[in-house]
Design a protein around this motif. Sequence first.
Motif, PDB file in Angstrom:
ATOM      1  N   GLU A  17       0.816  -1.211   0.000  1.00 24.03           N
ATOM      2  CA  GLU A  17       0.000   0.000   0.000  1.00 24.03           C
ATOM      3  C   GLU A  17       0.850   1.262   0.000  1.00 24.03           C
ATOM      4  O   GLU A  17       0.471   2.271  -0.591  1.00 24.03           O
ATOM      5  N   LEU A  53      -2.545   6.492  -6.024  1.00 20.94           N
ATOM      6  CA  LEU A  53      -3.867   6.890  -5.528  1.00 20.94           C
ATOM      7  C   LEU A  53      -4.206   8.288  -6.023  1.00 20.94           C
ATOM      8  O   LEU A  53      -5.356   8.665  -6.090  1.00 20.94           O
ATOM      9  N   TYR A 110      -7.516   0.153  -9.810  1.00 22.45           N
ATOM     10  CA  TYR A 110      -7.076  -0.712  -8.730  1.00 22.45           C
ATOM     11  C   TYR A 110      -6.136  -1.831  -9.179  1.00 22.45           C
ATOM     12  O   TYR A 110      -5.068  -2.032  -8.623  1.00 22.45           O
ATOM     13  N   SER A 139     -10.355   4.017  -1.761  1.00 26.34           N
ATOM     14  CA  SER A 139      -9.072   4.025  -1.054  1.00 26.34           C
ATOM     15  C   SER A 139      -9.113   4.986   0.115  1.00 26.34           C
ATOM     16  O   SER A 139      -8.602   4.693   1.198  1.00 26.34           O
TER      17      SER A 139
END
Lengths: 238, 409
Positions: free
Chosen positions: A104, A111, A117, B6
Amino acid sequence: MALIETKDISKIYELGESAVHALDGVSVKIEQGEFVAIMGPSGSGKSTFMNVIGCLDTPTSGRYLLDGIDVGRLNRDDLASIRNEKIGFVFQMFNLLPRTSALENVELPMLYNNTPYSERKRRALASLKILGLEGREHHHPSQLSGGQQQRVAMARALVNNAPLILADEPTGNLDTKTSIEIMELLVRLNQESHITIVLVTHEPDIAAYSGRIIRFLDGRVISDERNEHDEEKIALSG
Amino acid sequence: MINIPSTLKISLRALRVNKMRSALTMLGIIIGVGAVIAMLAVGTGASERISQQIASIGSNLIIILPGSTTSGGVRMGFGAQPTLTKEDADAILKECPAVQDVAPILNGVAQIVYSNQNWSTGVFGTTPSILNIRDWQLAAGRPFTEQDVRSATKVCLLGQTVVENLFGSIDPLGQVVRIKKVPFSVVGILERKGQSPQGQDQDDTIYIPVTTAQKKIFGTTFPGMVRTIMVKAKNTEDLDAAEKQITELLRQRHRIGPKKENDFTVRNLTQIMQVAEQSTKVMTLLLGAIASVSLLVGGIGIMNIMLVSVTERTREIGIRMAVGAKTWDIRLQFIIEALTLSLIGGIAGIVAGISGSKIISAVAGWSTIVSILSIFLAFGFSGLVGIFFGFYPAYKASLLNPIDALRYE
């Protein structure tokens, strides 16, 4: 066209009555694919220079062209986009998000540019693989050694295919052996992927890995020379 | 441009990291939302009850009482003595255009005997129109008629309470009961009506023709005397007109000169009840408003925690900015975090509010009604609180200088 071109940039901080010239007319040109070390004592302006070329700060005067874009005229959000697209940062303190997996952490820059994704995951995994972190994707920073954390940070810097990596004392918190590993990885990225690397350090050993050393003092460039021992040093350590 | 899933994930993780803190912050919202829902439920329950009672006494009702209730000046006529007659009632029906129906009432308490059972209850001498005026149906049998009134027949209609107490399981239709020793045959049974707004059992009653009551049961001090007259206006808008027409007519009939006080009182029952209903609605609003203060305080709690969170995570914000987070990426992250807190709190608060109102019902015996609207209102309000109180911390975070934020220890 040079990747980085500063034309007579100055950065002046007003401290009450007096003005501090953190940068005083710096003109530097760095071509795509170079590996440059910036050296100088603290207060010499090297950090300010890094902040300016990293688009974290704007010069008070002068022009800065990054990949042909006049960065001095951009606003906060445009600068954020430029950083996202063109620059990968590697810090002394690693600056990974705590309690967040390596994967992440590496996904983070994606992001902010709408990467879907699955694509995000694929590229993050590929990037971690390049840095030899297979199997550590789901480890949190606290479960990783300093060297591994710095490699996660490097994977993050690579993941958006930025042409420029800015490394600010990347080995400052690492032992000698790990420092060598990290520097070799940087050299490899520079040679294999032709990523431009600008490195701030005060250690001559670390600067020796670069192909060019720019020295700062009192906000000015006092020397800018090719590093002759470049190839030799890599051959020795390898 | 903003990656909602997210961002949501990041927010949830941040909230998980400080479980205790998040839970306590949510508690503020839970209490706030719960209080709003419970208070509105109490208020709605009360006004619903009043509406039902209004419906049970009959709609658009006016009641005329004898005697003057105003205290100024000398009392004229019969004072507190009965002043109304059945003829007054007939005249009102004939001459007041806003009036739909009229029933004179002569009532009193009397002992009722059936077989070996006896029961004391309110006996109402009236006319058949009382059933229309009070919106009352018969459960069985027939009503008495105008003919019964004219000839003072000894027939009666029984309320459910009287039926239960005198007859038990026997069918009362056609049976004979004695009211003050006078035999009456039961021709009809009234439907169950329940409690009056004053808490009286409306089913504990017997209706008989008004003339029978005058001649056989209660007697009269003057011919045609009745105790009260009930009037039904044509509709709600006619209530005021009816009141005026009745007052004028009765003053004329009772020969009350100008500047003299009335020897009767006209009361608009429906209006009185509507005032009561109105005040319950005001009370509901007031309860809701007080409860929303606690929701507001919960919101301030969120802002407080978000400000702490922004400070604690300065470095994280710096990292995000360095890798390309724009102003609104940062803002939304913190707003969504505040919103997550307030909405999770809101959902828990809805559960708390519903169970709270059930508990109030059970413990205090008040009727509570949780309306869907109040749930949406409270949930929406908690969302707004999250956005409103999350915005300032988020705004503050977005203004951080990435260089300073990255160096923050």
